[in-house]
Design a protein around this motif. Structure first.
Motif, PDB file in Angstrom:
ATOM      1  N   ALA A  70     -47.504 -52.094 -59.740  1.00  0.00           N
ATOM      2  CA  ALA A  70     -47.831 -52.804 -57.965  1.00  0.00           C
ATOM      3  C   ALA A  70     -47.431 -53.797 -57.631  1.00  0.00           C
ATOM      4  N   GLU A  71     -47.915 -54.985 -58.710  1.00  0.00           N
ATOM      5  CA  GLU A  71     -48.213 -56.448 -58.709  1.00  0.00           C
ATOM      6  C   GLU A  71     -46.580 -56.344 -59.096  1.00  0.00           C
ATOM      7  N   GLU A  72     -45.990 -56.354 -59.869  1.00  0.00           N
ATOM      8  CA  GLU A  72     -44.598 -57.242 -60.523  1.00  0.00           C
ATOM      9  C   GLU A  72     -44.086 -56.691 -58.844  1.00  0.00           C
ATOM     10  N   ARG A  73     -43.459 -55.466 -58.284  1.00  0.00           N
ATOM     11  CA  ARG A  73     -43.644 -55.504 -57.294  1.00  0.00           C
ATOM     12  C   ARG A  73     -43.350 -56.000 -55.269  1.00  0.00           C
ATOM     13  N   LEU A  74     -44.121 -56.528 -55.555  1.00  0.00           N
ATOM     14  CA  LEU A  74     -45.310 -57.051 -54.533  1.00  0.00           C
ATOM     15  C   LEU A  74     -44.693 -58.498 -54.931  1.00  0.00           C
ATOM     16  N   ARG A  75     -44.419 -59.139 -55.972  1.00  0.00           N
ATOM     17  CA  ARG A  75     -45.322 -60.058 -56.064  1.00  0.00           C
ATOM     18  C   ARG A  75     -43.971 -61.365 -55.408  1.00  0.00           C
ATOM     19  N   TRP A  76     -44.351 -61.889 -54.943  1.00  0.00           N
ATOM     20  CA  TRP A  76     -43.809 -63.191 -53.936  1.00  0.00           C
ATOM     21  C   TRP A  76     -43.489 -62.638 -52.499  1.00  0.00           C
ATOM     22  N   GLN A  77     -43.569 -61.359 -52.418  1.00  0.00           N
ATOM     23  CA  GLN A  77     -42.977 -60.604 -50.958  1.00  0.00           C
ATOM     24  C   GLN A  77     -44.673 -61.694 -49.983  1.00  0.00           C
ATOM     25  N   ASP A  78     -44.214 -60.964 -48.658  1.00  0.00           N
ATOM     26  CA  ASP A  78     -44.130 -61.722 -47.644  1.00  0.00           C
ATOM     27  C   ASP A  78     -45.826 -60.796 -47.712  1.00  0.00           C
ATOM     28  N   PRO A  79     -46.825 -61.679 -46.701  1.00  0.00           N
ATOM     29  CA  PRO A  79     -47.986 -61.886 -46.840  1.00  0.00           C
ATOM     30  C   PRO A  79     -48.496 -60.604 -45.622  1.00  0.00           C
ATOM     31  N   GLY A  80     -48.960 -59.115 -46.465  1.00  0.00           N
ATOM     32  CA  GLY A  80     -49.173 -57.598 -45.761  1.00  0.00           C
ATOM     33  C   GLY A  80     -47.743 -56.555 -45.730  1.00  0.00           C
ATOM     34  N   VAL A  81     -46.759 -56.863 -46.698  1.00  0.00           N
ATOM     35  CA  VAL A  81     -46.086 -56.326 -47.851  1.00  0.00           C
ATOM     36  C   VAL A  81     -46.922 -55.182 -48.467  1.00  0.00           C
ATOM     37  N   PHE A  82     -47.050 -54.075 -48.611  1.00  0.00           N
ATOM     38  CA  PHE A  82     -47.576 -53.457 -49.535  1.00  0.00           C
ATOM     39  C   PHE A  82     -47.563 -51.940 -50.077  1.00  0.00           C
ATOM     40  N   LEU A  83     -48.129 -51.695 -50.884  1.00  0.00           N
ATOM     41  CA  LEU A  83     -47.828 -49.705 -51.561  1.00  0.00           C
ATOM     42  C   LEU A  83     -48.939 -49.376 -51.463  1.00  0.00           C
ATOM     43  N   LEU A  84     -49.237 -47.814 -51.328  1.00  0.00           N
ATOM     44  CA  LEU A  84     -50.586 -47.020 -51.580  1.00  0.00           C
ATOM     45  C   LEU A  84     -49.743 -46.200 -52.966  1.00  0.00           C
ATOM     46  N   ARG A  85     -50.702 -46.156 -54.046  1.00  0.00           N
ATOM     47  CA  ARG A  85     -50.791 -45.654 -55.376  1.00  0.00           C
ATOM     48  C   ARG A  85     -51.351 -45.098 -55.285  1.00  0.00           C
ATOM     49  N   GLU A  86     -51.410 -43.441 -56.766  1.00  0.00           N
ATOM     50  CA  GLU A  86     -52.673 -42.769 -56.794  1.00  0.00           C
ATOM     51  C   GLU A  86     -53.317 -43.919 -58.287  1.00  0.00           C
ATOM     52  N   SER A  87     -54.683 -43.718 -58.003  1.00  0.00           N
ATOM     53  CA  SER A  87     -55.406 -44.593 -58.937  1.00  0.00           C
ATOM     54  C   SER A  87     -55.270 -44.471 -60.727  1.00  0.00           C
ATOM     55  N   GLU A  88     -54.893 -45.454 -61.152  1.00  0.00           N
ATOM     56  CA  GLU A  88     -54.855 -45.041 -62.782  1.00  0.00           C
ATOM     57  C   GLU A  88     -55.893 -44.005 -63.117  1.00  0.00           C
ATOM     58  N   SER A  89     -57.110 -45.289 -62.711  1.00  0.00           N
ATOM     59  CA  SER A  89     -59.127 -45.603 -63.302  1.00  0.00           C
ATOM     60  C   SER A  89     -59.432 -44.102 -62.746  1.00  0.00           C
ATOM     61  N   ALA A  90     -59.120 -43.950 -61.999  1.00  0.00           N
ATOM     62  CA  ALA A  90     -60.144 -42.668 -61.076  1.00  0.00           C
ATOM     63  C   ALA A  90     -59.120 -41.616 -60.241  1.00  0.00           C
ATOM     64  N   PRO A  91     -57.999 -41.086 -60.932  1.00  0.00           N
ATOM     65  CA  PRO A  91     -57.504 -39.290 -61.010  1.00  0.00           C
ATOM     66  C   PRO A  91     -58.161 -38.810 -59.566  1.00  0.00           C
ATOM     67  N   GLY A  92     -57.005 -38.484 -58.881  1.00  0.00           N
ATOM     68  CA  GLY A  92     -57.446 -37.780 -57.280  1.00  0.00           C
ATOM     69  C   GLY A  92     -57.930 -38.579 -56.465  1.00  0.00           C
ATOM     70  N   GLU A  93     -58.076 -40.030 -56.252  1.00  0.00           N
ATOM     71  CA  GLU A  93     -58.014 -41.703 -55.436  1.00  0.00           C
ATOM     72  C   GLU A  93     -57.272 -41.882 -55.520  1.00  0.00           C
ATOM     73  N   PHE A  94     -56.954 -43.103 -54.495  1.00  0.00           N
ATOM     74  CA  PHE A  94     -55.877 -44.033 -54.321  1.00  0.00           C
ATOM     75  C   PHE A  94     -56.270 -45.415 -53.488  1.00  0.00           C
ATOM     76  N   SER A  95     -55.380 -45.844 -54.260  1.00  0.00           N
ATOM     77  CA  SER A  95     -55.391 -47.959 -54.273  1.00  0.00           C
ATOM     78  C   SER A  95     -54.538 -48.123 -52.639  1.00  0.00           C
ATOM     79  N   ILE A  96     -54.464 -49.538 -52.633  1.00  0.00           N
ATOM     80  CA  ILE A  96     -53.791 -49.925 -51.622  1.00  0.00           C
ATOM     81  C   ILE A  96     -53.194 -51.375 -52.621  1.00  0.00           C
ATOM     82  N   SER A  97     -52.238 -51.549 -53.113  1.00  0.00           N
ATOM     83  CA  SER A  97     -51.949 -52.438 -53.086  1.00  0.00           C
ATOM     84  C   SER A  97     -51.155 -53.591 -52.339  1.00  0.00           C
TER      85      SER A  97
END
Length: 261
Positions: A70-97
């Motif tokens: 997620a950090e590689e995809r969003l690095r140097w993108q404009d502020p506010g650009v985001f993605l929502l992903r399934e949490s790798e540390s807590a299966p079944g939960e989500f995180s916004i990068s």
């Protein structure tokens, strides 16, 4: 995530939930190759067959990508650009990068009682949460609202000269279903003593995406050039069914190249 019911389903077990074709279903947990997802319908939570639903497409839902990816995809993108992903540390939960411009921050989405939140505001679905923070700052140290990434001129030029025409152009999802291109799959088995069905002992058939395929129809599988697609049904000459990025749908076989084992 919200999903569209492609077919009606009648529960055969107390742990399952029934729904009707056309219902909007809130998917709360997904597991690869299980055949089932945990969902919520009108306040009731249970299992539904993954092949009977189609996740509503959103460019911001990245599925199971790691924090580093997620950090590689969003690095140097404009502020506010985001993605929502399934949490790798807590299966079944989500995180916004989220891109801050000079760095990437991650926000855990908390869930309880069928409601989702990051701060004080709670929402009945992830889609509603995202729409709220498009108009309100998700950050506390500065004003940053969620925004989609700018369209890539390179991708636009590639799609303009796409050598693989879309055979479904101008077709609606309803016409595809009535034409018999996508018939109801059989009811999958689910072990009563298991949390979810264990993957079947089979050799997975995979394909490599030759180019982007992003049609507006929700019954179709959206993917990007280079994606690896898990082939679920290749019996049709006009449409195959597969899974990619946590979604299941149909697509024209001309867009992919099956991989040899």
């Amino acid at each position: 995530m919200e999903a569209l019911a492609l077919f009606s389903f009648t529960a055969s077990d107390a742990a399952e939930i029934s729904f009707q074709k056309g219902d909007i279903i809130k998917v709360t947990e997904m597991e690869d190759d299980s055949g089932w997802v945990t969902a919520e319908i009108q306040g009731k939570r249970g299992y539904v067959p993954q092949s009977y639903i189609s996740l509503l497409p959103h460019p911001w839902f990245a599925g199971r990508v790691t924090r580093l990816e997620a950090e590689e995809r969003l690095r140097w993108q404009d502020p506010g650009v985001f993605l929502l992903r399934e949490s790798e540390s807590a299966p079944g939960e989500f995180s916004i990068s989220l891109s801050y411009g000079d760095r990437v921050e991650h926000f855990r989405v908390l869930e309880g009682g069928g409601r989702y939140c990051i701060w004080e505001e709670t929402f009945p679905s992830l889609n509603r949460l995202v729409e709220f923070y498009r108009a309100h700052s998700i950050a506390v140290d500065k004003v940053i609202c969620l925004r989609d990434p700018p369209s890539s001129p390179q991708l636009a030029s590639q799609s303009g000269c796409n050598p693989y025409p879309n055979p479904y152009q101008g077709s609606s999802q309803e016409s595809l279903l009535s034409a018999g291109l996508y018939s109801p799959p059989p009811h999958p088995d689910r072990g009563s003593s298991q949390h979810l069905l264990e993957p079947a002992a089979r050799k997975r058939r995979l394909a490599h995406a030759l180019c982007d395929y992003t049609p507006p129809q929700t019954a179709h599988l959206h993917f990007l050039q280079g994606d690896i697609i898990d082939l679920l049904d290749c019996s049709g000459s006009m449409a195959w069914r597969g899974r990619c990025r946590g979604r299941v749908g149909i697509f024209p076989p001309e867009y992919v190249q099956p991989l040899q084992h």
